[in-house]
Design a protein around this motif. Structure first.
Motif, PDB file in Angstrom:
ATOM      1  N   LYS A   1      12.719   2.969  -1.419  1.00  0.00           N
ATOM      2  CA  LYS A   1      12.419   1.539  -1.374  1.00  0.00           C
ATOM      3  C   LYS A   1      11.515   1.216  -0.188  1.00  0.00           C
ATOM      4  O   LYS A   1      11.817   1.595   0.947  1.00  0.00           O
ATOM      5  CB  LYS A   1      13.732   0.752  -1.270  1.00  0.00           C
ATOM      6  N   VAL A   2      10.410   0.535  -0.458  1.00  0.00           N
ATOM      7  CA  VAL A   2       9.495   0.117   0.601  1.00  0.00           C
ATOM      8  C   VAL A   2      10.058  -1.135   1.274  1.00  0.00           C
ATOM      9  O   VAL A   2      10.326  -2.141   0.615  1.00  0.00           O
ATOM     10  CB  VAL A   2       8.088  -0.177   0.044  1.00  0.00           C
ATOM     11  N   ILE A   3      10.255  -1.033   2.574  1.00  0.00           N
ATOM     12  CA  ILE A   3      10.701  -2.168   3.382  1.00  0.00           C
ATOM     13  C   ILE A   3       9.799  -2.195   4.612  1.00  0.00           C
ATOM     14  O   ILE A   3       9.819  -1.265   5.418  1.00  0.00           O
ATOM     15  CB  ILE A   3      12.188  -2.051   3.791  1.00  0.00           C
ATOM     16  N   GLY A   4       9.009  -3.239   4.719  1.00  0.00           N
ATOM     17  CA  GLY A   4       8.031  -3.307   5.805  1.00  0.00           C
ATOM     18  C   GLY A   4       7.046  -2.159   5.664  1.00  0.00           C
ATOM     19  O   GLY A   4       6.521  -1.908   4.578  1.00  0.00           O
ATOM     20  N   ASN A   5       6.828  -1.437   6.744  1.00  0.00           N
ATOM     21  CA  ASN A   5       5.922  -0.278   6.728  1.00  0.00           C
ATOM     22  C   ASN A   5       6.665   1.039   6.586  1.00  0.00           C
ATOM     23  O   ASN A   5       6.162   2.083   6.988  1.00  0.00           O
ATOM     24  CB  ASN A   5       5.079  -0.259   8.010  1.00  0.00           C
ATOM     25  N   TYR A   6       7.877   0.975   6.028  1.00  0.00           N
ATOM     26  CA  TYR A   6       8.721   2.157   5.909  1.00  0.00           C
ATOM     27  C   TYR A   6       9.133   2.368   4.458  1.00  0.00           C
ATOM     28  O   TYR A   6       9.239   1.417   3.682  1.00  0.00           O
ATOM     29  CB  TYR A   6       9.980   2.003   6.769  1.00  0.00           C
ATOM     30  N   ILE A   7       9.407   3.608   4.124  1.00  0.00           N
ATOM     31  CA  ILE A   7       9.983   3.947   2.823  1.00  0.00           C
ATOM     32  C   ILE A   7      11.380   4.487   3.111  1.00  0.00           C
ATOM     33  O   ILE A   7      11.533   5.520   3.769  1.00  0.00           O
ATOM     34  CB  ILE A   7       9.141   4.989   2.064  1.00  0.00           C
TER      35      ILE A   7
ATOM     36  N   SER B   1       0.820  -1.218   0.000  1.00  0.00           N
ATOM     37  CA  SER B   1       0.000   0.000   0.000  1.00  0.00           C
ATOM     38  C   SER B   1       0.852   1.266   0.000  1.00  0.00           C
ATOM     39  O   SER B   1       0.351   2.355  -0.270  1.00  0.00           O
ATOM     40  CB  SER B   1      -0.955   0.009   1.199  1.00  0.00           C
ATOM     41  N   LEU B   2       2.152   1.137   0.274  1.00  0.00           N
ATOM     42  CA  LEU B   2       3.039   2.302   0.272  1.00  0.00           C
ATOM     43  C   LEU B   2       3.682   2.553  -1.098  1.00  0.00           C
ATOM     44  O   LEU B   2       4.399   3.540  -1.267  1.00  0.00           O
ATOM     45  CB  LEU B   2       4.141   2.119   1.321  1.00  0.00           C
ATOM     46  N   MET B   3       3.450   1.679  -2.061  1.00  0.00           N
ATOM     47  CA  MET B   3       4.123   1.796  -3.357  1.00  0.00           C
ATOM     48  C   MET B   3       3.788   3.110  -4.074  1.00  0.00           C
ATOM     49  O   MET B   3       4.664   3.738  -4.660  1.00  0.00           O
ATOM     50  CB  MET B   3       3.781   0.605  -4.245  1.00  0.00           C
ATOM     51  N   THR B   4       2.557   3.536  -4.025  1.00  0.00           N
ATOM     52  CA  THR B   4       2.165   4.788  -4.687  1.00  0.00           C
ATOM     53  C   THR B   4       2.878   5.974  -4.051  1.00  0.00           C
ATOM     54  O   THR B   4       3.401   6.847  -4.752  1.00  0.00           O
ATOM     55  CB  THR B   4       0.636   4.986  -4.628  1.00  0.00           C
ATOM     56  N   LEU B   5       2.933   5.986  -2.722  1.00  0.00           N
ATOM     57  CA  LEU B   5       3.634   7.070  -2.027  1.00  0.00           C
ATOM     58  C   LEU B   5       5.123   7.044  -2.358  1.00  0.00           C
ATOM     59  O   LEU B   5       5.729   8.088  -2.597  1.00  0.00           O
ATOM     60  CB  LEU B   5       3.418   6.977  -0.519  1.00  0.00           C
ATOM     61  N   ALA B   6       5.716   5.853  -2.396  1.00  0.00           N
ATOM     62  CA  ALA B   6       7.141   5.737  -2.723  1.00  0.00           C
ATOM     63  C   ALA B   6       7.411   6.286  -4.117  1.00  0.00           C
ATOM     64  O   ALA B   6       8.396   7.003  -4.335  1.00  0.00           O
ATOM     65  CB  ALA B   6       7.597   4.285  -2.615  1.00  0.00           C
ATOM     66  N   LYS B   7       6.543   5.971  -5.061  1.00  0.00           N
ATOM     67  CA  LYS B   7       6.695   6.474  -6.432  1.00  0.00           C
ATOM     68  C   LYS B   7       6.612   8.006  -6.444  1.00  0.00           C
ATOM     69  O   LYS B   7       7.393   8.674  -7.125  1.00  0.00           O
ATOM     70  CB  LYS B   7       5.615   5.872  -7.324  1.00  0.00           C
ATOM     71  N   GLU B   8       5.695   8.540  -5.685  1.00  0.00           N
ATOM     72  CA  GLU B   8       5.547   9.999  -5.587  1.00  0.00           C
ATOM     73  C   GLU B   8       6.795  10.632  -4.966  1.00  0.00           C
ATOM     74  O   GLU B   8       7.272  11.675  -5.431  1.00  0.00           O
ATOM     75  CB  GLU B   8       4.306  10.337  -4.760  1.00  0.00           C
TER      76      GLU B   8
END
Length: 126
Positions: free
Chosen positions: A47-53, A12-19
């Protein structure tokens, strides 16, 4: 690699990471475009790792590089950073942090330091 150290990812964090990759800070851009992008080992941005970017991640040596602005130097954010670092270290990921000002004022020294750490990790993990 031992499955105990397989790195989890919160999709679920992938979109935020891309942004975040599209809107890097000036210091992140400098480190990425002038050093990490062409480094001999592959680094990833945001890079998303666990619940962190994580700002930058090199999977071959399990290294996270974080660039910290002033907001990381109050007690609440420092506690969050400690929790995050403990999580990453539980997956045998080394975390290094640099204050944004070092990127601006001592960029060459930061690059040498990262290179030294990467080479040390290669040596100790092989």
């Amino acid at each position: 690699m031992d499955n105990r150290f397989r790195i989890p990812k919160n999709s679920s964090l992938m979109t935020l990471a891309k942004e975040l990759r599209k809107n890097m800070t000036l210091e992140e851009k400098k480190l990425w475009y002038q050093f990490l992008r062409t480094y001999p080992l592959k680094f990833y941005r945001q890079k998303v790792i666990g619940n962190y970017i994580c700002d930058f991640y090199c999977p071959s040596v399990r290294l996270v590089i974080e660039l910290d602005g002033k907001q990381h130097y109050n007690e609440e954010d420092a506690a969050y950073d400690r929790e995050r670092t403990a999580f990453l270290e539980s997956y045998h990921i080394t975390v290094i942090r640099y204050y944004d000002g070092l990127i601006r004022e001592q960029f060459g020294d930061v690059c040498k330091d990262i290179d030294h750490i990467v080479k040390d990790l290669i040596w100790t993990r092989n």
